[in-house]
Design a protein around this motif. Sequence first.
Motif, short mmCIF file in Angstrom:
data_model
loop_
_atom_site.label_atom_id
_atom_site.label_comp_id
_atom_site.label_asym_id
_atom_site.label_seq_id
_atom_site.Cartn_x
_atom_site.Cartn_y
_atom_site.Cartn_z
N ALA A 32 -2.60 -8.97 1.16
CA ALA A 32 -2.02 -8.35 -0.18
C ALA A 32 -1.11 -9.18 -0.76
O ALA A 32 -0.04 -9.58 -0.43
N VAL B 70 -2.80 2.85 5.45
CA VAL B 70 -3.69 2.73 4.56
C VAL B 70 -4.21 4.15 4.01
O VAL B 70 -4.69 4.88 4.96
N VAL C 12 -4.97 -2.46 -5.26
CA VAL C 12 -4.19 -1.69 -4.29
C VAL C 12 -2.79 -1.39 -4.90
O VAL C 12 -2.40 -2.28 -5.71
N PHE D 262 -5.58 -7.02 -2.97
CA PHE D 262 -5.77 -6.74 -1.58
C PHE D 262 -7.25 -7.51 -1.16
O PHE D 262 -8.26 -6.95 -1.40
N VAL E 178 -5.48 2.37 -2.01
CA VAL E 178 -6.58 1.75 -2.69
C VAL E 178 -7.56 2.72 -3.10
O VAL E 178 -7.25 3.95 -2.97
N ALA F 41 -6.66 -9.01 6.18
CA ALA F 41 -6.27 -8.69 4.75
C ALA F 41 -5.06 -9.27 4.44
O ALA F 41 -3.94 -9.48 5.15
N ILE G 63 -2.95 -7.15 8.40
CA ILE G 63 -2.66 -7.22 7.18
C ILE G 63 -1.38 -7.99 6.90
O ILE G 63 -0.41 -7.79 7.61
N SER H 213 -12.38 -8.41 -2.60
CA SER H 213 -10.93 -8.06 -3.25
C SER H 213 -11.07 -6.74 -3.81
O SER H 213 -11.77 -6.45 -4.34
N SER I 138 1.40 -8.93 4.03
CA SER I 138 1.69 -8.57 2.67
C SER I 138 2.78 -9.37 2.14
O SER I 138 3.98 -9.68 2.94
N VAL J 219 0.62 -0.35 -0.06
CA VAL J 219 0.14 0.16 0.00
C VAL J 219 1.31 0.49 0.01
O VAL J 219 1.64 0.43 -0.64
N PHE K 17 -0.30 1.34 1.45
CA PHE K 17 -1.24 0.43 0.93
C PHE K 17 -2.48 1.28 0.34
O PHE K 17 -3.22 1.86 1.04
#
Length: 233
Positions: free
Chosen positions: A94, A184, A120, A105, A210, A92, A228, A117, A230, A27, A208
């Motif tokens: 990623a 984020v 990102v 994401f 979005v 979450a 999250i 989904s 990643s 992100v 991240f």
Amino acid sequence: MTQNIDPATTRRALIKSAFVIASGAAVTACVSRTTHVASAPPLAVPSAAPIPSAPAVAAKKLPTGIRPELVKRAVAALDRHSMRVPSHDRIAIADFAAPSYRPRFHLVHLGSGTVESFLVAHGIGSDPEHTGLLHRFSNEVNSEATCEGAFLTDEYYVGKHGHSQRLRGLDPTNNNAYDRAIVVHSSWYANSDMIAKHGKLGRSQGCFAVGEQELAKVFERLGPGRMIYSAKV
């Protein structure tokens, strides 16, 4: 007679249940640290949900659209950091092995297996040639790169990119995230119309990012106190 349930046992049971789901399925420093913390969450989002009082039932629907190995690694990370992550009902993931034009994401409900989904963006430092693919992670300050590992979602605030949410890195690969202001947030370069125009999203400075129309939904689904994960597997 009322039976007392040990919270630690409950958390472990929920995570183990989610792990069964995963194994059975086939992100930028984006904001200035001088920004002001909002006096209340910027959007109508709930506070962190409490840990369920009983283990989640077996999922009726397995997670789809996420590679099983990545789900397994994410759930293992949740298990590893279980005492630092208050809420275990949703996470979450990623998936930075996927190109930026794909929704990568994933917000996963570990009890039901449902997945939402979103697009990102990844960091400039992770894709200096702007190919639309993440080529490298970095935890270095000023790298403007995405970093890998498990993050804890933290407080909301209003900064350079408007409503945003701070993150705390839980692993050695992302433990500079808070100092780097990896958060984020939403941005125009993460909107879906970028794909029609350019075939890929723009790049963040490691955050991240979005789509502008998706942030409220992401905040509502994820909220503070969740994880999250990643990775590029």
